[in-house]
Design a protein around this motif. Structure first.
Motif, PDB file in Angstrom:
ATOM      1  N   UNK A  57      75.765 104.113 -20.070  1.00 47.11           N
ATOM      2  CA  UNK A  57      74.497 103.986 -19.436  1.00 47.11           C
ATOM      3  C   UNK A  57      73.289 104.657 -20.244  1.00 47.11           C
ATOM      4  N   UNK A  58      72.160 103.685 -20.136  1.00 50.39           N
ATOM      5  CA  UNK A  58      70.870 104.338 -20.637  1.00 50.39           C
ATOM      6  C   UNK A  58      70.776 104.377 -22.179  1.00 50.39           C
ATOM      7  N   UNK A  59      71.746 103.706 -22.802  1.00 49.46           N
ATOM      8  CA  UNK A  59      71.769 103.455 -24.335  1.00 49.46           C
ATOM      9  C   UNK A  59      71.088 102.195 -24.780  1.00 49.46           C
ATOM     10  N   UNK A  60      69.825 102.230 -25.575  1.00 53.93           N
ATOM     11  CA  UNK A  60      69.233 100.867 -25.616  1.00 53.93           C
ATOM     12  C   UNK A  60      70.047  99.908 -26.202  1.00 53.93           C
ATOM     13  N   UNK A  61      69.903  98.628 -25.634  1.00 58.53           N
ATOM     14  CA  UNK A  61      70.513  97.397 -25.843  1.00 58.53           C
ATOM     15  C   UNK A  61      69.857  96.214 -25.962  1.00 58.53           C
ATOM     16  N   UNK A  62      70.040  95.245 -26.468  1.00 62.11           N
ATOM     17  CA  UNK A  62      69.557  93.827 -26.650  1.00 62.11           C
ATOM     18  C   UNK A  62      70.725  92.941 -26.293  1.00 62.11           C
ATOM     19  N   UNK A  63      70.260  91.959 -25.649  1.00 60.99           N
ATOM     20  CA  UNK A  63      71.333  90.808 -25.367  1.00 60.99           C
ATOM     21  C   UNK A  63      70.715  89.590 -26.099  1.00 60.99           C
ATOM     22  N   UNK A  64      71.480  88.950 -26.646  1.00 59.05           N
ATOM     23  CA  UNK A  64      71.085  87.453 -27.462  1.00 59.05           C
ATOM     24  C   UNK A  64      71.940  86.553 -26.767  1.00 59.05           C
ATOM     25  N   UNK A  65      71.299  85.453 -26.834  1.00 55.88           N
ATOM     26  CA  UNK A  65      71.823  84.185 -26.416  1.00 55.88           C
ATOM     27  C   UNK A  65      71.344  83.133 -27.261  1.00 55.88           C
ATOM     28  N   UNK A  66      72.280  82.352 -28.029  1.00 60.43           N
ATOM     29  CA  UNK A  66      71.975  81.503 -29.076  1.00 60.43           C
ATOM     30  C   UNK A  66      71.026  82.006 -30.091  1.00 60.43           C
ATOM     31  N   UNK A  67      71.159  83.206 -30.460  1.00 61.03           N
ATOM     32  CA  UNK A  67      70.145  83.999 -31.208  1.00 61.03           C
ATOM     33  C   UNK A  67      69.009  84.278 -30.816  1.00 61.03           C
ATOM     34  N   UNK A  68      68.447  83.991 -29.707  1.00 65.92           N
ATOM     35  CA  UNK A  68      67.512  84.372 -29.220  1.00 65.92           C
ATOM     36  C   UNK A  68      67.540  85.324 -28.285  1.00 65.92           C
ATOM     37  N   UNK A  69      66.570  86.491 -28.188  1.00 62.57           N
ATOM     38  CA  UNK A  69      66.500  87.686 -27.329  1.00 62.57           C
ATOM     39  C   UNK A  69      66.354  87.238 -25.858  1.00 62.57           C
ATOM     40  N   UNK A  70      67.421  87.505 -24.971  1.00 65.76           N
ATOM     41  CA  UNK A  70      67.475  87.292 -23.699  1.00 65.76           C
ATOM     42  C   UNK A  70      67.126  88.369 -22.848  1.00 65.76           C
ATOM     43  N   UNK A  71      67.759  89.848 -23.299  1.00 63.89           N
ATOM     44  CA  UNK A  71      67.429  90.907 -22.526  1.00 63.89           C
ATOM     45  C   UNK A  71      67.255  92.000 -23.515  1.00 63.89           C
ATOM     46  N   UNK A  72      66.148  92.843 -23.390  1.00 66.11           N
ATOM     47  CA  UNK A  72      65.651  93.889 -24.310  1.00 66.11           C
ATOM     48  C   UNK A  72      65.548  95.254 -23.139  1.00 66.11           C
ATOM     49  N   UNK A  73      66.470  96.223 -23.123  1.00 70.53           N
ATOM     50  CA  UNK A  73      66.283  97.364 -22.352  1.00 70.53           C
ATOM     51  C   UNK A  73      67.356  98.398 -22.771  1.00 70.53           C
ATOM     52  N   UNK A  74      68.192  98.534 -21.392  1.00 68.56           N
ATOM     53  CA  UNK A  74      69.323  99.616 -21.567  1.00 68.56           C
ATOM     54  C   UNK A  74      70.523  99.004 -20.871  1.00 68.56           C
ATOM     55  N   UNK A  75      71.669  99.736 -21.329  1.00 68.33           N
ATOM     56  CA  UNK A  75      72.906  99.421 -20.829  1.00 68.33           C
ATOM     57  C   UNK A  75      72.775 100.223 -19.358  1.00 68.33           C
ATOM     58  N   UNK A  76      72.996  99.328 -18.560  1.00 64.96           N
ATOM     59  CA  UNK A  76      72.916  99.860 -17.014  1.00 64.96           C
ATOM     60  C   UNK A  76      74.264  99.636 -16.091  1.00 64.96           C
ATOM     61  N   UNK A  77      75.365  99.292 -16.847  1.00 64.19           N
ATOM     62  CA  UNK A  77      76.845  99.147 -16.378  1.00 64.19           C
ATOM     63  C   UNK A  77      77.531  98.818 -17.571  1.00 64.19           C
ATOM     64  N   UNK A  78      78.766  99.498 -17.568  1.00 62.32           N
ATOM     65  CA  UNK A  78      79.728  99.595 -18.487  1.00 62.32           C
ATOM     66  C   UNK A  78      80.921  99.752 -17.720  1.00 62.32           C
ATOM     67  N   UNK A  79      81.520  98.737 -17.448  1.00 63.14           N
ATOM     68  CA  UNK A  79      82.914  98.782 -16.610  1.00 63.14           C
ATOM     69  C   UNK A  79      84.331  98.331 -17.730  1.00 63.14           C
ATOM     70  N   UNK A  80      85.195  99.197 -17.484  1.00 63.13           N
ATOM     71  CA  UNK A  80      86.397  98.869 -18.440  1.00 63.13           C
ATOM     72  C   UNK A  80      87.668  98.452 -17.561  1.00 63.13           C
ATOM     73  N   UNK A  81      88.288  97.691 -18.051  1.00 62.08           N
ATOM     74  CA  UNK A  81      89.559  97.461 -17.643  1.00 62.08           C
ATOM     75  C   UNK A  81      90.571  96.921 -18.803  1.00 62.08           C
ATOM     76  N   UNK A  82      91.775  97.612 -18.706  1.00 54.89           N
ATOM     77  CA  UNK A  82      92.860  97.420 -19.583  1.00 54.89           C
ATOM     78  C   UNK A  82      94.272  97.574 -19.007  1.00 54.89           C
ATOM     79  N   UNK A  83      94.980  96.873 -19.734  1.00 53.19           N
ATOM     80  CA  UNK A  83      96.726  97.193 -19.490  1.00 53.19           C
ATOM     81  C   UNK A  83      97.317  97.221 -21.106  1.00 53.19           C
ATOM     82  N   UNK A  84      98.293  97.601 -20.884  1.00 56.87           N
ATOM     83  CA  UNK A  84      99.254  97.647 -22.274  1.00 56.87           C
ATOM     84  C   UNK A  84      98.948  96.711 -23.435  1.00 56.87           C
ATOM     85  N   UNK A  85      98.488  95.527 -22.821  1.00 57.33           N
ATOM     86  CA  UNK A  85      98.189  94.447 -24.086  1.00 57.33           C
ATOM     87  C   UNK A  85      96.619  94.058 -24.225  1.00 57.33           C
ATOM     88  N   UNK A  86      95.743  94.311 -22.938  1.00 57.00           N
ATOM     89  CA  UNK A  86      94.688  93.782 -23.159  1.00 57.00           C
ATOM     90  C   UNK A  86      93.797  94.922 -22.984  1.00 57.00           C
TER      91      UNK A  86
END
Length: 131
Positions: A57-86
């Protein structure tokens, strides 16, 4: 080759997260911030338990959609899910304007006598990086 109109990714800490399963962009009129959320297959070293990943959280980040900047700001959520395969992660980038909603005015100089509305707004927004 991928169709550029169908590419979405988030870039944070120099890493591009683009193996997405779902993409969501949230912009609501009158709200202080916009959000871009991707659920992606996270890049990492399976043998070492993804210990090289440092996205948080709070790491600088940019989100792009079809090459266009859609969001410029910071990571405010990072949720992880995993199992033995995924292993996947949900990353949400909040626009930089969210900093205004999550902060208070420092009050310097404390009084804004004979100041224009624009100069007051600029003085308030500058410390949190909003222009």
């Amino acid at each position: 080759m991928a169709n550029p109109a169908e590419i979405a990714n988030i870039i944070a800490l120099g890493e591009s997260y683009d193996y997405w399963e779902s993409v969501e962009i949230e912009r609501m009129y009158g709200q202080p911030a916009s959000y871009m959320t991707l659920t992606v297959a996270e890049i990492g070293d399976v043998n070492h338990g993804y210990k090289n990943l440092k996205l948080k959280n709070n790491d600088p980040a940019q989100g792009y959609l079809a090459g266009q900047l859609a969001a410029n700001g910071v990571v405010d959520t990072r949720q992880v899910a995993y199992d033995p395969v995924n292993h996947s992660v949900q990353i949400r980038v909040a626009s930089i304007t969210e900093n205004l909603a999550a902060s208070s005015v420092s009050g310097k100089p404390g009084q804004y006598k004979n100041a224009t509305f624009m100069s007051i707004v600029q003085a308030i927004c500058k410390p949190v990086g909003v222009t």
